[in-house]
Design a protein around this motif. Sequence first.
Motif, PDB file in Angstrom:
ATOM      1  N   GLY A  81      -7.647  38.224 -21.730  1.00 31.15           N
ATOM      2  CA  GLY A  81      -8.081  38.674 -23.042  1.00 31.15           C
ATOM      3  C   GLY A  81      -7.015  38.463 -24.099  1.00 31.15           C
TER       4      GLY A  81
ATOM      5  N   PHE B 204     -15.958  36.438 -14.439  1.00 29.51           N
ATOM      6  CA  PHE B 204     -14.638  36.758 -14.995  1.00 29.51           C
ATOM      7  C   PHE B 204     -14.179  38.064 -14.348  1.00 29.51           C
ATOM      8  CE2 PHE B 204     -12.139  38.983 -18.347  1.00 29.51           C
ATOM      9  CZ  PHE B 204     -11.009  38.215 -18.209  1.00 29.51           C
ATOM     10  N   ALA B 205     -14.825  39.165 -14.689  1.00 31.26           N
ATOM     11  CA  ALA B 205     -14.502  40.451 -14.057  1.00 31.26           C
ATOM     12  C   ALA B 205     -15.381  40.607 -12.823  1.00 31.26           C
ATOM     13  CB  ALA B 205     -14.757  41.582 -15.039  1.00 31.26           C
TER      14      ALA B 205
ATOM     15  N   ILE C 207     -16.625  45.976 -12.831  1.00 33.01           N
ATOM     16  CA  ILE C 207     -17.665  46.296 -13.805  1.00 33.01           C
ATOM     17  C   ILE C 207     -18.376  47.591 -13.422  1.00 33.01           C
ATOM     18  CG2 ILE C 207     -19.815  45.492 -14.836  1.00 33.01           C
ATOM     19  CD1 ILE C 207     -18.762  42.662 -14.519  1.00 33.01           C
TER      20      ILE C 207
ATOM     21  N   ALA D 122     -10.014  41.676 -21.859  1.00 32.28           N
ATOM     22  CA  ALA D 122     -11.373  41.396 -22.309  1.00 32.28           C
ATOM     23  C   ALA D 122     -12.315  42.410 -21.650  1.00 32.28           C
ATOM     24  CB  ALA D 122     -11.769  39.983 -21.923  1.00 32.28           C
ATOM     25  N   TYR D 123     -13.397  42.751 -22.334  1.00 28.31           N
ATOM     26  CA  TYR D 123     -14.265  43.814 -21.830  1.00 28.31           C
ATOM     27  C   TYR D 123     -14.992  43.407 -20.539  1.00 28.31           C
ATOM     28  CZ  TYR D 123     -17.516  47.635 -21.600  1.00 28.31           C
ATOM     29  OH  TYR D 123     -18.202  48.728 -21.166  1.00 28.31           O
ATOM     30  N   PRO D 124     -14.888  44.226 -19.489  1.00 26.72           N
ATOM     31  CA  PRO D 124     -15.627  43.908 -18.274  1.00 26.72           C
ATOM     32  C   PRO D 124     -16.977  44.624 -18.272  1.00 26.72           C
ATOM     33  CG  PRO D 124     -13.938  45.559 -17.816  1.00 26.72           C
ATOM     34  CD  PRO D 124     -14.007  45.373 -19.313  1.00 26.72           C
TER      35      PRO D 124
END
Lengths: 362, 347
Positions: free
Chosen positions: A249, B230-231, B236, A208-210
């Motif tokens: 993801g 999440f991240a 990031i 999934a996009y961070p």
Amino acid sequence: MRRRALLVKHTVTLSAQDALNAEAPLDQSTPSTQPVSPPSAVRAPIRTYCTFEKPIAELESKVNELKALTKAGGAVSITDEIKRLEQKAKAALVETYSKLTPWQKAEVARHPERPHSLDVIKVLIEDFTQLAGDRYFAEDAAIVGGIGRFRGRSVMVIGHEKGSDTESRIKHNFGMAMPDGYRKAVRLMEMADKFNLPVITLVDTAGAYPGIAAEERGQAEAIARSTDCCLALGVPIVSVILGEGGSGGAIAIATANRIIMLEHAIYSVISPEGAASIIWRDATKREEAATAMKITAQDLEHLNVIDEIVKEPVGGAHRDHASAIRALGDAVAAALAEFDGKTPAEVRKQRHDRFLEIGRSL
Amino acid sequence: MNWINNFVRPKIRGLLTTKREIPDGQWITCPESGQMVFHKDLEANQFVVPGSGYHWRMTATQRLAHLFDGAEYDLIAVPSVTQDPLKFRDQRRYADRLKDAKAATEQDDAVLIAEGKLDGMTVVSAAQNFNFMAGSLGMAAGEAVITGMLRAVELGAPFILFAASGGARMQEGILSLMQMPRTTIAIQRLREAKLPYIVVLTDPTTGGVTASYAMLGDIHIAEPNALICFAGPRVIEQTIREQLPEGFQRSEYLLAHGMIDMVVHRHKLRETLARVARLLMAGVELRRAAEAKSGAAKKSNGKFYINGSGQTGVSAPEAPLSVPAPQPERTSLTVQPKPVQPKAPRT
């Protein structure tokens, strides 16, 4: 509100480009891009070779050179030489692909010419009607989905799409979904449940996009809800790991009744690079990490995490889309047929039991 | 020879024994204000620095002791799981890392589950210990969360979870990822039993834990300034190559973005949890009473219905972990069975 949407769109594009930049150094070491003559009319040779395919690339380019010579001069004696070289290249390919290391499989799984979700949909799904939007915020093209007919039955198809050229890769954000993508998946799955359509999911994402916008809109919650939705459905879900199954993801749409993996696909809790830099604290240890983490289809079948492996053509699915996709279609059809006549409660129970059982009998 | 004993022996002992995290009589510096706090004062203040309000991380046992009435609770045994399923090793063997973590925390794995009373009400709770391999979610932790939730279903009690985790246990590979759907199945059991599931997000709650059971509660409560994401911020920053906004991914940020219900100071946490659980359970109790009444009536007709829940509420036996339905006999109402015309089942 409109202004905000525009602003966000802008940042999304920017970050996609950033991701492209960020991936640039990666690309050099992963499949190395070697432009080998423009695609010929006969059978387009693959344009990108994996790092471990160097001997094969050399043989194949030699064959191409000789073929060009024959066309120009028409000397008789080279045809035998061409045949010999072609056989040698073929043998090298068989030899190489029969014993790929986990890291080499990761390279194959990420090969840019590997069939992606839209390639599979194009071949397997008739009357495919793409559906868009999560009805909350945006349309996220990193996850594509829609209704169509698969071998006679109406189905819902949902998949990560990585894109096939620079433009489409940016459009699909390299297959790295935002929360909006997972919310769209939930919307489509619920629709499938309502209209009693089996769900086919195609998994192919680095993760999934961070990013800031993703976190702002609740990436974690979106993934959790999507997994939750997969588990609640009364219709069967069949998941196919096409290339990369990247962590949360992937699991968000791969919590299925049957999980099928292509022979050289990988599925992992974290990328080998990520594991190398976090656990080994050394990004160069990715090959070691790939092996230790057990990411290959063969490992996962052994751990009872997946149900079936679909064999790929010699040299990987990227060398022969048609036969790879056909074999994949057969496996999906067989998996779906197992649930014919089952009640929603039975379908759900099978899925729950399947996941609860994972790890209990190791 | 005395000088040798006095000098060399302590040195050797120091080399051989591992140091405790907060030794007795030590002053601790608050990372936020730089203020020095005596550790006993900190403990007495529920590990909140008196001046700055900085919330120190708490271990699982400290969490449970602060939650239950009179710090009394019964630990629930967790079914054992395969240790080190992948025979994983990096610079060290995972088996050795596990051994160290067990010795340091005196826990079998990152999650402890317990039952007891909260303000007189039976509750089941799970607490994640960040000191145990960063509270990471592996097979054992997943099994603990599942066992805890199913115990709550069995008791018809609310389930309160204290999340604290760096994410998935990477040394267990794909099997750690599989804990995300596995724990979600247990949440669905809680949901089917219509029991409250309250999540307390503490510093830090990240990765696979946030992306599964920590974000699927009925009510989300966060401690002040906890990192919830999440991240992680570093990932990031590396991806987008820009500075992250102030307060990004902290509790207050999540509150503003609609991901949690409230940010609660640790001193108010226990009473908030008790209030929330009591308010929700009041409705549950009423329904139980009503169901007991109509259930008894319907049973006398030899029919059994699940009230109007259509396709999802089908009470077909789900999975091998047998879960008794909410028990009507827990309510004090006794009902005379009276014949009722059964309604035609809707199709």
